[in-house]
Design a protein around this motif. Structure first.
Motif, PDB file in Angstrom:
ATOM      1  N   SER A   4       0.823  -1.212   0.000  1.00 18.41           N
ATOM      2  CA  SER A   4       0.000   0.000   0.000  1.00 18.41           C
ATOM      3  C   SER A   4       0.858   1.263   0.000  1.00 18.41           C
ATOM      4  CB  SER A   4      -0.948  -0.001   1.191  1.00 18.41           C
ATOM      5  OG  SER A   4      -0.245  -0.206   2.377  1.00 18.41           O
ATOM      6  N   LYS A 141      -6.079   3.450   8.068  1.00 15.95           N
ATOM      7  CA  LYS A 141      -6.910   2.287   7.744  1.00 15.95           C
ATOM      8  C   LYS A 141      -6.094   0.997   7.692  1.00 15.95           C
ATOM      9  CE  LYS A 141      -8.660   0.945   3.685  1.00 15.95           C
ATOM     10  NZ  LYS A 141      -9.181   1.111   2.363  1.00 15.95           N
ATOM     11  N   ASN A 142      -4.963   1.018   7.034  1.00 12.19           N
ATOM     12  CA  ASN A 142      -4.186  -0.199   6.830  1.00 12.19           C
ATOM     13  C   ASN A 142      -3.295  -0.577   8.006  1.00 12.19           C
ATOM     14  OD1 ASN A 142      -5.358  -0.189   4.336  1.00 12.19           O
ATOM     15  ND2 ASN A 142      -3.500   0.269   3.210  1.00 12.19           N
TER      16      ASN A 142
END
Length: 152
Positions: A4, A141-142
């Motif tokens: 990501s 989020k990750n």
């Protein structure tokens, strides 16, 4: 490097990606030490409770008429020495892991705060500055890393 972070492409430069990768690595290190500390802490507490219950049941109650009899019964079983050493060792390991967890937390938060402080330098041009919230949202989020505010 995390996929990501690699996928950020033009939103960040390579140096910023490296900083983000380092903060992710330090967060993972902090999480590992937190888990290990909790595991050893609960193992210490449970084993100490079970051992003291064993002592109460096998030594304190049957030999309660005399302290000398309790003392003698305690030292007649070599298991008691090994159990005390084991519980003492677990307690020492728990304290060692607590120190390592605190150090990892300090390193993680220092790097996270450095990214927050240098965000104006890391996203210099106006287009990147307007899109930095996408990077912050992805990190939250990750990886559960808050880059919006310095406090935890």
């Amino acid at each position: 490097m995390e996929s990501s972070i690699i996928l950020l492409d033009d939103r960040t430069d390579q140096a910023t990606k490296q900083m983000l990768q380092k903060v992710v690595e330090r967060k993972k290190k902090f999480d590992v030490f937190t888990f290990r500390h909790l595991l050893v802490m609960w193992t210490t507490v449970i084993s100490a409770f079970l051992y003291f219950y064993y002592l109460y049941d096998t030594i304190a109650v049957p030999y309660s008429y005399s302290f000398a009899a309790m003392f003698s019964a305690f030292f007649n079983q070599t298991y008691n020495l090994y159990a005390m050493i084991l519980i003492g060792g677990l307690y020492g390991l728990m304290n060692l892991l607590k120190e390592k967890k605190d150090k990892a937390e300090k390193e993680y938060h220092a790097l996270r705060c450095e990214i927050i402080d240098k965000s104006k330098d890391l996203w210099k041009n106006e287009d990147a500055w307007k899109n930095r919230h996408l990077v912050f949202e992805m990190m939250k989020k990750n990886f559960d890393i808050n880059l919006y505010h310095e406090n935890k």
